[in-house]
Write an enzyme that holds these catalytic residues in place. Structure first.
Site, PDB file in Angstrom:
ATOM      1  N   VAL A  29     -36.807  36.196  20.455  1.00  0.00           N
ATOM      2  CA  VAL A  29     -36.612  37.300  19.439  1.00  0.00           C
ATOM      3  C   VAL A  29     -37.693  35.910  17.784  1.00  0.00           C
ATOM      4  CG1 VAL A  29     -34.918  38.200  17.835  1.00  0.00           C
ATOM      5  CG2 VAL A  29     -34.955  38.051  19.806  1.00  0.00           C
ATOM      6  N   ILE A  52     -32.216  49.857  17.586  1.00  0.00           N
ATOM      7  CA  ILE A  52     -31.350  50.528  17.488  1.00  0.00           C
ATOM      8  C   ILE A  52     -30.889  50.337  15.878  1.00  0.00           C
ATOM      9  CG2 ILE A  52     -30.183  52.773  18.025  1.00  0.00           C
ATOM     10  CD1 ILE A  52     -30.170  51.979  20.632  1.00  0.00           C
ATOM     11  N   ASP A 105     -21.092  40.538  26.392  1.00  0.00           N
ATOM     12  CA  ASP A 105     -21.946  41.319  25.462  1.00  0.00           C
ATOM     13  C   ASP A 105     -20.760  42.220  24.777  1.00  0.00           C
ATOM     14  OD1 ASP A 105     -24.552  40.286  24.719  1.00  0.00           O
ATOM     15  OD2 ASP A 105     -24.363  42.763  25.346  1.00  0.00           O
ATOM     16  N   LYS A 131     -20.373  43.472  20.304  1.00  0.00           N
ATOM     17  CA  LYS A 131     -21.724  44.265  19.573  1.00  0.00           C
ATOM     18  C   LYS A 131     -20.145  45.698  19.072  1.00  0.00           C
ATOM     19  CE  LYS A 131     -25.206  43.309  21.742  1.00  0.00           C
ATOM     20  NZ  LYS A 131     -25.980  43.742  23.174  1.00  0.00           N
TER      21      LYS A 131
HETATM   22  N1  HSE Z   1     -28.140  40.454  27.142  1.00  0.00           N
HETATM   23  C1  HSE Z   1     -28.172  41.431  25.472  1.00  0.00           C
HETATM   24  C2  HSE Z   1     -28.117  42.660  26.682  1.00  0.00           C
HETATM   25  C3  HSE Z   1     -29.325  41.142  25.289  1.00  0.00           C
HETATM   26  O1  HSE Z   1     -28.025  42.573  28.099  1.00  0.00           O
HETATM   27  O2  HSE Z   1     -28.535  44.069  26.043  1.00  0.00           O
HETATM   28  C4  HSE Z   1     -28.873  41.902  24.051  1.00  0.00           C
HETATM   29  O3  HSE Z   1     -28.185  41.982  23.566  1.00  0.00           O
END
Ligand code: HSE
Length: 439
Positions: free
Chosen positions: A24, A147, A212, A216
């Site tokens: 990134v 997004i 993960d 979010k």
């Molecule tokens: N490991 C995350 C995914 C990457 O698979 O979406 C993006 O946050």
């Protein structure tokens, strides 16, 4: 208190210090270099990368960093005299990333970050610190990669009172589920491929166990409902237990299985949860394939809005990082969570005992007369009605898989029924349950 970008005088350039030159970070430098003219026209000032920090100075990242100050210590960016904004692309909710963000804010520097774990766990405190320091703290790239869902909720849909958000927020989970669906393969087999392709982390726990996506979702909850983030008030389930057989039954029932993050607000409180869910084959989520992400938000004025796009990858994530940078340079950086940090409310968070909906149950049972009648009878005793049933018998083992979809029921009743079914003498394995999403 905001917004200190007003203090970037006249049309002086906005000077960036980028911490982390992985996929990134390198892509962010490249987007800024490639689209320099466009970005400065949009921002009304030039955007310059003046300093970077990474572990390996000699590595070729495909970007020209000549003339850029290379700092061995990322924390040097927090006190760098030429840096107006620190772009934190290191990751992790502790260690250097957290110190860097805290120190940069304390030193009066703006911060743009892609760090979902950090924002999910410390976002409210960091947003308060940024307000106190009169700087911006922005993190569009932390949720759903390319997004622009945070900006959409915070600004595009600022007129709305939100009731619900749902999203496919982890590309690795979506890659695995959709490959299992298309190719009839097992979870472990597809996970190995996802790791080979570099989608899933090694170990893959953060992705496939749901954390993960949970990070979010916590950020979306805070922003959409104007509440203080609470990671420990989140129901988190991953996708390891989804079997090829569930994919087949889902298909026969007219559904697909997707890993969703859902957050809802009602008078009773806020419920946030991530789990694999059945979605109707004609729902927008069913069309989300491979590593794509998707977001769905409901508001009182807009009705609903669905967006699908790349949730990961260098350039797509850099697109969101640079969007924050352009907003900052243009002097239109909004408060991190849409309202001043002291306006964020303490919400009552609800657990899954408050959930209700339809449920998919799969039972592995002895194939004997009367078992199906006993199963439906036991469900009835727990006030659970059955909408549809499928059965798959295996003569060789004299066992059967019974799959059913319930009517709309309460989670407490479902859990009590599952506990009773697990005790039944005809049950071979524990009952497998997947919630049916109402979107
Ligand atoms: N490991 C995350 C995914 C990457 O698979 O979406 C993006 O946050």
């Amino acid at each position: 208190m905001l917004r200190a970008m007003i203090q970037i005088e006249g049309n002086k350039p906005l000077r960036l210090g980028i911490a982390g030159l992985g996929t990134v970070g390198a892509a962010t430098c490249k987007v800024i270099a490639d689209n320099q003219d466009l970005l400065s026209a949009r921002a009304g000032r030039a955007i310059e990368v003046v300093a970077v920090s990474a572990r390996d100075k000699s590595k070729d990242r495909g970007v020209d960093l000549s003339g850029v100050d290379f700092c061995d210590d990322a924390l040097a960016l927090a006190r760098h005299p030429d840096v107006d904004c620190v772009v934190e692309l290191i990751g992790g909710d502790a260690g250097v990333a957290r110190q860097l963000v805290e120190q940069a804010i304390a030193n009066g520097k703006h911060v743009v970050s892609a760090n979902k774990a950090l924002v999910a766990k410390h976002g409210a405190a960091l947003s308060a610190a940024a307000d106190t320091a009169g700087v911006a703290f922005l993190f569009e790239a932390a949720v759903a990669g390319g997004i622009p869902i945070l900006k959409t909720i915070r600004e595009g849909l600022a007129a709305n009172r939100f009731t619900q958000f749902a999203g496919i927020l982890n590309g690795t989970c979506n890659f695995i589920l959709t490959a299992m669906e298309r190719e009839g393969r097992d979870f472990d087999d597809v996970l190995a491929e996802a790791q080979e392709r570099g989608y899933a982390e090694t170990p893959p726990d953060l992705d496939v166990d749901g954390w993960d996506a949970a990070h979010k979702l916590a950020i979306v909850t805070g922003l959409a409902f104007g509440v203080k983030l609470k990671m420990d008030a989140m129901h988190v389930e991953g996708i390891r237990r989804i079997a090829a057989q569930d994919m087949q039954f889902a298909d026969e029932f007219g559904y697909r299985i997707r890993h969703l993050g859902i957050t809802k607000q009602s008078e009773a409180g806020v419920m946030q949860a991530v789990y694999p869910a059945f979605v109707k084959q004609d729902s927008a989520f069913a069309g989300v394939q491979r590593v794509l992400n998707a977001t769905y938000v409901e508001g009182d004025a807009i009705g609903s809005l669905f967006m699908m796009g790349p949730g990961a990858g260098g350039a797509a994530t850099a697109s969101s990082v640079v969007m924050d940078v352009v907003d900052l340079a243009a002097g239109r950086a909004a408060p991190s969570f849409g309202v001043a940090s002291e306006k964020l409310k303490e919400a009552a968070f609800l657990d899954m005992t408050s959930h209700s909906g339809a449920y998919y149950l799969r039972l592995h049972v002895k194939d004997e007369d009367g078992v199906l009648a006993d199963v439906t009878g036991l469900l009835r005793e727990h006030s659970i009605g059955v909408e549809r049933v499928l059965q798959d018998a295996d003569e060789a083992t004299q066992t059967a898989q019974i799959a059913l979809i319930t009517h709309l029921e309460k989670e407490v009743d479902i859990q009590a029924a599952i506990a009773a079914l697990n005790q039944a003498d005809y049950s071979i394995n524990d009952v497998h349950m997947v919630r049916v999403a109402a979107i």
